[in-house]
Design an enzyme around this catalytic site. Structure first.
Site, PDB file in Angstrom:
ATOM      1  N   LYS A   1      -2.673  -7.165   6.619  1.00 54.99           N
ATOM      2  CA  LYS A   1      -1.725  -7.080   5.643  1.00 54.99           C
ATOM      3  C   LYS A   1      -0.895  -5.791   5.788  1.00 54.99           C
ATOM      4  O   LYS A   1      -1.162  -4.757   6.192  1.00 54.99           O
ATOM      5  CB  LYS A   1      -1.742  -7.039   4.144  1.00 54.99           C
ATOM      6  CG  LYS A   1      -0.721  -7.030   3.143  1.00 54.99           C
ATOM      7  CD  LYS A   1      -1.354  -7.261   1.620  1.00 54.99           C
ATOM      8  CE  LYS A   1      -0.361  -7.211   0.595  1.00 54.99           C
ATOM      9  NZ  LYS A   1      -1.046  -7.294  -0.934  1.00 54.99           N
TER      10      LYS A   1
ATOM     11  N   SER B   1       0.610 -10.687  -3.864  1.00 49.07           N
ATOM     12  CA  SER B   1       1.551 -10.492  -2.653  1.00 49.07           C
ATOM     13  C   SER B   1       1.261 -10.345  -1.244  1.00 49.07           C
ATOM     14  O   SER B   1       1.621 -10.260  -0.540  1.00 49.07           O
ATOM     15  CB  SER B   1       1.852  -8.580  -2.759  1.00 49.07           C
ATOM     16  OG  SER B   1       0.492  -7.866  -2.822  1.00 49.07           O
TER      17      SER B   1
ATOM     18  N   SER C   1      -3.128 -10.450  -6.208  1.00 51.76           N
ATOM     19  CA  SER C   1      -2.523 -10.426  -4.808  1.00 51.76           C
ATOM     20  C   SER C   1      -3.179 -10.909  -3.895  1.00 51.76           C
ATOM     21  O   SER C   1      -2.835 -11.223  -2.774  1.00 51.76           O
ATOM     22  CB  SER C   1      -1.889  -8.949  -4.593  1.00 51.76           C
ATOM     23  OG  SER C   1      -0.820  -8.772  -5.403  1.00 51.76           O
TER      24      SER C   1
END
Length: 534
Positions: free
Chosen positions: A112, A192, A216
């Site tokens: 990420k 996210s 997330s």
């Protein structure tokens, strides 16, 4: 077989110059190594001499070009590592010399883009950090490299890990655009860690790293038909990860199977002198995949709660409970306590820590990054409003900027209150009522429509808050499709019960085989209509 090989040949012909020296072997097993293959299946190809890490890495790169940059244009990968093939070739050399570094040696992993890797900038999706090229690895990335993992690239995310606005559209960032859900392209990939979720679901890598403050990892995992583990706080280092909250932030693994998630998780754990929360992590370093068994639920007592939800999701949950019973578990229904004030307390903690923790992180940035405080980021967004705020604003940032610091008595009281409500009066109380070590419940609903005008439609169940605030582990496992869209089943326990949750999740997975591969449909089935469960 001929058709598959011709497809792979076409992919190779379109490869960049750096990849042209890779020779693709004309065997179906090599071609099948990109897509739905597990870590064990990739290792079997490598160990059996049927493929190389360089070939597998190249095929993932070409699959990213096919599905992420073209075709469905998932926009799940922000950037590819410029030396991914070099890393893969180094692994191939080690394999020939019989000097492998670990179970991930030669396996491509996506990271990420709020986690630092030395080859690429770390942007958190914001143009304010576009030049954030620190040349360093986060300790968790260094652990992966030390075990031979190939760092394939960085994944898109909800900008600033979805903390900028209460009206945000999950999966959108100014750097990467909007991530699309591979099950229905008009639906949210959640966030996210939206890019990590969509990429792994689409077979752009075997596994990926996400991060979670509250939901997330587990939300994008559930809504992309994946396994996702939000670990116990303190098992995985947060150093060189763009922060929100030192109380709740943690990286976590995302994968298509529980075993793959366990393998990746095992490689991420370690104590880090720069992250005080990880002091005890060294005591939990082990192979969490080794103890997985289809019989792990036999004789185990599990508590569950039934949130308010759509009838179709409720039917899927009932079917999941039946699978748990069939695997030998005893189920006890419990009620979710009324925990008044938890949401407000958590918000004050997150806003206060965001302001302080982000400033501490930005202070370590290279001179190419001009923002050094949350106030600087707010000013940057205002100055670049057309690019940074075309759909939603930064009202959460503005609230955080008004907080009074980590010595504020109201913040300290909120932290104590939130932990008490989420832990002792929440998860602990439900486990005690059930006489159990594990709780299960739907993770969320199904993916809602991506809507730039109205943002995320947070309706329906959500299981993330209590484990997020308490710091306890939270595992989500695919529960199947509801109306053609993925839904997840949550397994929740107390601190350091990560291994127990993985065992239970694995046994459920083997009993249900509920995951269905995505079909890249333009939209969800017509009979689902505009429902926006979450």
């Amino acid at each position: 077989m001929v058709r598959i090989w011709l497809l792979a040949s076409a992919l190779l012909a379109a490869a960049p110059a750096a990849a042209q020296d890779i020779v693709l072997r004309e065997t179906p097993s090599t071609v099948a190594a990109f897509g739905e293959q597990s870590i064990d299946e990739l290792r079997a190809l490598l160990d059996g001499g049927k493929s190389t890490s360089a070939e597998i890495t190249n095929l993932y790169i070409e699959r990213i070009r096919m599905l992420d940059r073209a075709g469905p244009t998932l926009r799940s990968v922000i950037a590819l590592s410029p030396n991914a093939l070099e890393q893969a070739r180094a692994s191939d050399t080690r394999r020939k010399a019989k000097k492998l570094l670990g179970p991930l040696d030669g396996v491509p992993v996506l990271i990420k883009d709020n986690i630092e890797t030395k080859e690429l900038p770390t942007t958190a999706g914001s143009l304010a950090l576009a030049a954030n090229d620190t040349g360093r690895d986060a300790p968790l990335v260094a652990l992966l490299r030390a075990q031979g993992a190939v760092i394939l690239g960085k994944t898109n995310l909800s900008e600033w890990a979805n903390i900028r606005s209460n009206h945000s559209m999950s999966g959108w960032s100014a750097v990467g655009g909007l991530v699309r859900n591979p099950y229905a392209l008009d639906r949210s990939a959640c966030g996210s860690s939206s890019g990590s979720g969509a990429a792994v679901a689409a077979g752009l890598a075997a596994v990926a790293i996400g991060t979670e403050t509250d939901g997330s990892v587990v939300c994008p995992a559930a809504m992309n038909g994946l396994v996702g583990l939000k670990p116990t706080i303190g098992l995985v280092s947060r150093t060189h990860v763009v922060p929100i909250s030192h109380s709740q932030d943690t990286p976590g693994p995302m994968a298509r199977s529980v075993k793959d998630a366990a393998i990746l998780f095992s490689a991420m754990i370690g104590s880090d002198p720069a992250d005080a929360a990880t002091k005890e992590a060294r005591n939990y370093v082990r192979d969490y995949a080794a103890g997985l068994s289809a019989d792990a639920l036999r004789g185990r007592r599990i508590g569950y709660w039934r949130p308010e939800m759509d009838a179709s999701l409720g039917a899927a949950f009932d079917a999941a409970l039946d699978k748990l019973r069939g695997a030998g578990a005893t189920l006890v229904e419990v009620k979710l306590p009324e925990l008044k004030g938890l949401g407000d307390a958590e918000s004050l903690v997150l806003y206060t820590e965001l302001k302080a923790d982000l400033a501490a992180y930005l202070a370590t940035m290279p001179g190419t990054v001009k923002t050094r405080t949350l106030a600087d980021v707010i000013a940057f967004n205002d100055a670049h409003r057309e690019a940074e705020m075309p759909f939603f604003g930064q009202e959460t940032f503005l609230k955080a900027e008004k907080t009074k610091g980590l010595d504020d008595p109201e913040y300290k009281a909120a932290r104590v209150t939130s932990q008490r409500l989420a832990g002792p009066e929440g998860i602990d109380a439900m486990l005690k009522a059930a006489g159990a070590e594990i709780l299960v419940t739907p993770t969320y609903g199904t993916p809602w429509l991506s809507d730039p005008a109205h943002g995320d439609q947070f309706t329906g169940p959500s299981a993330s808050e209590l484990p997020a605030v308490s710091g306890y582990p939270h595992l989500t496992v695919p529960m199947g499709l509801v109306g053609g869209l993925p839904a997840g089943l949550s397994f929740i326990g107390t601190a350091y019960a990560d291994g127990l949750l993985l065992q239970a999740g694995y046994a459920y997975e083997q009993a249900s085989h509920a995951r269905v591969s995505p079909g890249f449909a333009p939209s969800a089935p017509a009979d689902l209509g505009p429902r926006t469960l979450k």
